[in-house]
Write an enzyme that holds these catalytic residues in place. Sequence first.
Site, short mmCIF file in Angstrom:
data_model
loop_
_atom_site.label_atom_id
_atom_site.label_comp_id
_atom_site.label_asym_id
_atom_site.label_seq_id
_atom_site.Cartn_x
_atom_site.Cartn_y
_atom_site.Cartn_z
N LYS A 1 0.79 -1.24 0.00
CA LYS A 1 0.00 0.00 0.00
C LYS A 1 0.82 1.28 0.00
O LYS A 1 0.36 2.30 0.50
CB LYS A 1 -0.93 0.02 1.23
CG LYS A 1 -1.90 -1.16 1.25
CD LYS A 1 -2.64 -1.19 2.58
CE LYS A 1 -3.11 -2.59 2.89
NZ LYS A 1 -3.38 -2.82 4.31
N THR B 1 0.84 -2.16 -7.35
CA THR B 1 2.22 -1.78 -7.65
C THR B 1 2.39 -1.44 -9.13
O THR B 1 3.10 -0.48 -9.48
CB THR B 1 3.16 -2.97 -7.28
OG1 THR B 1 2.91 -3.33 -5.93
CG2 THR B 1 4.61 -2.60 -7.46
N THR C 1 1.29 -12.10 -8.82
CA THR C 1 0.11 -12.38 -7.99
C THR C 1 0.04 -13.87 -7.77
O THR C 1 0.01 -14.65 -8.71
CB THR C 1 -1.21 -11.92 -8.64
OG1 THR C 1 -2.25 -12.81 -8.20
CG2 THR C 1 -1.17 -11.96 -10.14
N ASP D 1 -2.28 -15.46 -6.76
CA ASP D 1 -3.63 -15.96 -7.07
C ASP D 1 -3.83 -16.27 -8.55
O ASP D 1 -4.86 -16.80 -8.93
CB ASP D 1 -4.68 -14.93 -6.63
CG ASP D 1 -4.78 -14.83 -5.12
OD1 ASP D 1 -4.35 -15.78 -4.44
OD2 ASP D 1 -5.29 -13.81 -4.62
N ARG E 1 -14.48 -38.16 8.67
CA ARG E 1 -14.73 -36.75 8.95
C ARG E 1 -14.94 -35.95 7.68
O ARG E 1 -14.54 -36.35 6.60
CB ARG E 1 -13.53 -36.15 9.69
CG ARG E 1 -13.59 -36.38 11.16
CD ARG E 1 -12.47 -35.60 11.84
NE ARG E 1 -12.46 -35.90 13.27
CZ ARG E 1 -11.38 -35.99 14.02
NH1 ARG E 1 -10.20 -35.78 13.49
NH2 ARG E 1 -11.47 -36.25 15.30
N GLU F 1 -10.79 -18.37 0.12
CA GLU F 1 -11.18 -17.46 1.20
C GLU F 1 -12.28 -16.49 0.77
O GLU F 1 -13.03 -16.00 1.59
CB GLU F 1 -9.97 -16.70 1.75
CG GLU F 1 -9.19 -15.96 0.67
CD GLU F 1 -7.92 -15.30 1.19
OE1 GLU F 1 -7.79 -15.02 2.38
OE2 GLU F 1 -7.03 -15.04 0.35
N VAL G 1 1.38 -20.03 5.11
CA VAL G 1 2.31 -21.08 4.67
C VAL G 1 2.24 -21.28 3.16
O VAL G 1 3.15 -21.85 2.57
CB VAL G 1 2.08 -22.44 5.38
CG1 VAL G 1 2.44 -22.35 6.85
CG2 VAL G 1 0.67 -22.93 5.22
#
Lengths: 365, 365, 365, 365
Positions: free
Chosen positions: B78, B121, B141, B143, B178, B238, B290
């Site tokens: 930022k 950036t 990136t 992602d 599970r 996320e 991580v």
Amino acid sequence: MTQKIKRIALLTGGGDCPGLNAVIRAVTRTAILQYGYEVVGYRYGYRGLYNNDYIPLTLDTVSGILHRGGTILYSSNKDNLFDYQVEEDGKMVKKDVSDVAIENMKKAGIDALVVIGGDGTLTSARDFSRKGVNVIGVPKTIDNDLAATDVTFGFNTAIDIATEALDRLHTTAESHHRIMICEVMGRNAGWIALHSGIAGSADVILIPEVPYDINKIAEKIHQRQDAGRPFSIIVVAEGAKAKDGEVVVSKIVKDSPDPIRLGGIGNKLANDLEDIIEGHEIRATILGHVQRGGTTSTYDRILSTRYGVAAAELINEGKFGNMVCLKGDDISYVSLEDVIGKDKNVDPNGELVSMAKKIGISFGE
Amino acid sequence: MTQKIKRIALLTGGGDCPGLNAVIRAVTRTAILQYGYEVVGYRYGYRGLYNNDYIPLTLDTVSGILHRGGTILYSSNKDNLFDYQVEEDGKMVKKDVSDVAIENMKKAGIDALVVIGGDGTLTSARDFSRKGVNVIGVPKTIDNDLAATDVTFGFNTAIDIATEALDRLHTTAESHHRIMICEVMGRNAGWIALHSGIAGSADVILIPEVPYDINKIAEKIHQRQDAGRPFSIIVVAEGAKAKDGEVVVSKIVKDSPDPIRLGGIGNKLANDLEDIIEGHEIRATILGHVQRGGTTSTYDRILSTRYGVAAAELINEGKFGNMVCLKGDDISYVSLEDVIGKDKNVDPNGELVSMAKKIGISFGE
Amino acid sequence: MTQKIKRIALLTGGGDCPGLNAVIRAVTRTAILQYGYEVVGYRYGYRGLYNNDYIPLTLDTVSGILHRGGTILYSSNKDNLFDYQVEEDGKMVKKDVSDVAIENMKKAGIDALVVIGGDGTLTSARDFSRKGVNVIGVPKTIDNDLAATDVTFGFNTAIDIATEALDRLHTTAESHHRIMICEVMGRNAGWIALHSGIAGSADVILIPEVPYDINKIAEKIHQRQDAGRPFSIIVVAEGAKAKDGEVVVSKIVKDSPDPIRLGGIGNKLANDLEDIIEGHEIRATILGHVQRGGTTSTYDRILSTRYGVAAAELINEGKFGNMVCLKGDDISYVSLEDVIGKDKNVDPNGELVSMAKKIGISFGE
Amino acid sequence: MTQKIKRIALLTGGGDCPGLNAVIRAVTRTAILQYGYEVVGYRYGYRGLYNNDYIPLTLDTVSGILHRGGTILYSSNKDNLFDYQVEEDGKMVKKDVSDVAIENMKKAGIDALVVIGGDGTLTSARDFSRKGVNVIGVPKTIDNDLAATDVTFGFNTAIDIATEALDRLHTTAESHHRIMICEVMGRNAGWIALHSGIAGSADVILIPEVPYDINKIAEKIHQRQDAGRPFSIIVVAEGAKAKDGEVVVSKIVKDSPDPIRLGGIGNKLANDLEDIIEGHEIRATILGHVQRGGTTSTYDRILSTRYGVAAAELINEGKFGNMVCLKGDDISYVSLEDVIGKDKNVDPNGELVSMAKKIGISFGE
């Protein structure tokens, strides 16, 4: 002992742990190849014993499982046949159904039972032993916190995974001048945090055995900053707690339905530190279940195999009512009567903690 | 182009990403060995440009860093010099300090600047280019969500780490029957979840591009159970969200000061599923940072090196104002004017999603 | 196409390769879940087709194999049913037994056959296609040297393993000021050496496509020494050869019964360099079969899965006689008639080699 | 002891070994942080002591090296200052130059010397101690064959790497029904072969301590084949030998100038087995130097750190002439006078070998 063993059974109880399959394989191979036993495995721990749910274990069944995490016999938590929930007259009641299990074993011709599990599972093993069942115990706790054995399998794999995570966090911490917190397993004992912290080059290690002072942690961070190292790595055992006795869970979630899940010590620490430290971004990582699974480490494969072979040998020698263990570098055994409820905690004045302090690691004291 | 290049500079901005050091190394080696340039690196991204904080980059400086995560030049988030917070008359104000940076570069004799960073950036890189600075951009990136290039470095390392975590969770899921939820990176794009989910044998993949219906997830879990597979693996980006538009954060923490940290989608999903599924334990793992660090994967080392060499070549050819990129398997470049704000999202009807569905993966639709 | 597909078969031929199981799984799951086919697998490649040796492939059979190297269908080398060794009248003779195979498939009700293999295996696939069998090919070569597809699975895993080995050799090279030679796979094409050499920070890369001059290698080593780097890493493809056309095998073993095994290029290079370089210890490591096995990489799991799904889709669309392939980042297909014998070699003037040279890597020219 | 320690030195000798840097780091940090010593490191082992070639070791110097293989101080083999090759009157002669080294240390104000090395290096350490130098030894042998300590660092990393290689070879062996031979380190002691063989699920383990009968190996392979397992994994220590006393090197190369390099035991075994076994392809892999390098394992990082801290403590306590060691799980020390030339071999009747036999592993007897 005079009884001729023909058929033995295995079961795994409690949380999964790398090395369970290696034990199953070693018991099975030794029993078949060395002693000519038949081998079966009860599925889902004691529940399988009650439900008479078992499968044959042969050389084929255990082929290719040495390195695999988990357990091919499945497991279950909290199934205590001496206080078991059953339906009676339409209601759920708790009762002792251990005789059903013993009857099942008799009918199936099981001459001896190898029980692989932690404190709870081994307590039942002892109780079955007291009722005359030929039981051999194999200790299992990923936390390495059992007093009766020097090392438990799964622990080495867990610290390998935690250390690798710390290695990864280091690069981010250094590049961004951050405080990285890594929460690892260890509700009662700090062994995983201690070992992975030393191996992963942590600056602060927080363990249940050494209550921490948040200000001392901040002090360490500031010291490092002053010395030109504006980043720090903190490893925290999930059971670590502050000196002032404050509850572990974060204030902001402690009234929530599941505060532990949301506000474990890692997140709490991040929040608390942000209040007293300036100019640092703080990030918490909760390793969780990745510490338990996957490929079993070399060390754990060997240790599990030694335990498994020793369990089969104890059966052959008729030494029932015992648990295999490691003493120094020797495989040995100890009575199940002597192992229950005896934990092994990190000694705050022991060699490892002292050593860690000498190379500059803070324990938040 | 007529200007003779003698000295170039590099800077890295935004979150860290495996491969940054490989780019720095490749630019530096090519510049020195091939073109005879001097090379310097500004530290802490644009902040270093403003503070004139740079170090020489030599063959020695970049030796041994190819495989290391993080960035030897450090980074900052930022820091926009076109709208920068500075102290003036004792007050903090925002102003355009880009001319200070340009002046600094002039004084330091910097003939060209290589900017390695993400959308923010690179926006500044474009703005410096518009003001006449000789800028080359390198996309970063983790992602993989940049439209202007087919693949970004760091992504392969991230999916390697996420997939390994899924491998580990599988053994526990299977042993304990599970539901294991694994939250991976991806606020706006689901690439990491999609790729690691396919590679990690997930049963459900939830991504921002495909809003999910919690009941469909439960349905999938029940289907598997009925087919004799009483465990499931869910990978969730996320930024995934429910169809009903409900906020991502868990209800129980949404009034807390930092709901995202405590109640990310992974935990919310665990809570929500527990309400509608019976007989399954559900556990969430939040991989977090991580995924960004540690050793750079083979694939990313090669891609980063290609980008770095290409950036140096563009300088040599005087092709400023461009960003290097990958098209198919070819290294190319594109104008910085054309890359800003152009995201690349997972196509819900594209080959990868369709393929995943064909092998039985649910997207919670 | 009008024929209704009910039952399909798979077989794997040639050397094993990480990703084979992922293809088998993807074909099987898509066939069953998407199209309702039955699936069987012939064991040991074409030999199984001749011997009518097949097993059913179900969702259970292919569960848990996505990440595992090798092939659950086993493989065999050099079994060409169009020129097959059989016993006749007590003598071994070569004859075309392809009709036996076709008859076997008919009897077993096989409507389509997926053949996963390299050049030899695919040649037979084409020949069966010419005889009217509904064949789909899936390309397999760990060396990535097939012209008809941009990338083959297994290659990424192989370069991961080779790169990790180079990382390990680096520490020894540096500590002891040694020349470390690492021989990797690649008889005809240098892709593995080229990629792992770039990723593993090699100083010299020797590939079949660029014949080397031993004196140029020595020159590079001396240059590095003069620049204060008294160690070097050399990656050599097993098929690399010297400019002077000298045979690959070392002189000292060329009269032995199995010179290639004993005197591969790695050892030869060590011997030859020792003759012309002073003051350096030289060590050769032959990676061999560890490059082919173990856990499949993330990248290869995804690519193999895409291939497998695409193969099942081609069957559904009746597009027989084709091989699936990757073009850029798109899955596509190409006629089996157009793929046989078309290799893809490293272009000595291509981007990757040029790029490697720009960062200072020598190709021994 | 009365002498006040102000400045200490370290050196590393012999072959490199994962953990060397961890020892250097631990000694340095403890010395500086705990005792306030200055620390320097001689480069290239004893040669550096003779040439007075040393560098300061600070907290910065040892930052980031804990996990890295190799040694930042470099090493050298076979430099014995008590019998050192020097030029005199234009000729190379051997002489005792230990006094030069002692003089160098005096001039540099070195009060104590930590020597990290194997048998040869520690012999000189003892000899310097006899001449009054304040020496502390730290044992280093990747083979774990030192009698004076239960475990040496580097060993765990080596068996991790060897076991991973065996995991990889398994998939190929199984897919192709092959005999895979893996040659691992261990000239005199079979510890690496034994441990990695158990952990890597080997069928045959060949070690120097148990001479093998090639026919017994063939017998094991045939037994497995008869039991439906037409593949086998053989781990062989480089120092393993046949019962009949035959030389290790293959006949076909024994007259060559460098038979060991070309015809090590792995290749010999492959040749010999091919002569007496039919229908199996046999492949040998020589792991070589990849076993020594790369990232140090978690276990070794901790052990090395403990050794390093203990070495600094011994200096502080004035307990010179000793070597640190591990006894059971306790760090201790032993006189350098008592360690030289005392090897630790695998006991053919010990627990590990017996255990391995019980699960069906053959030692070729």
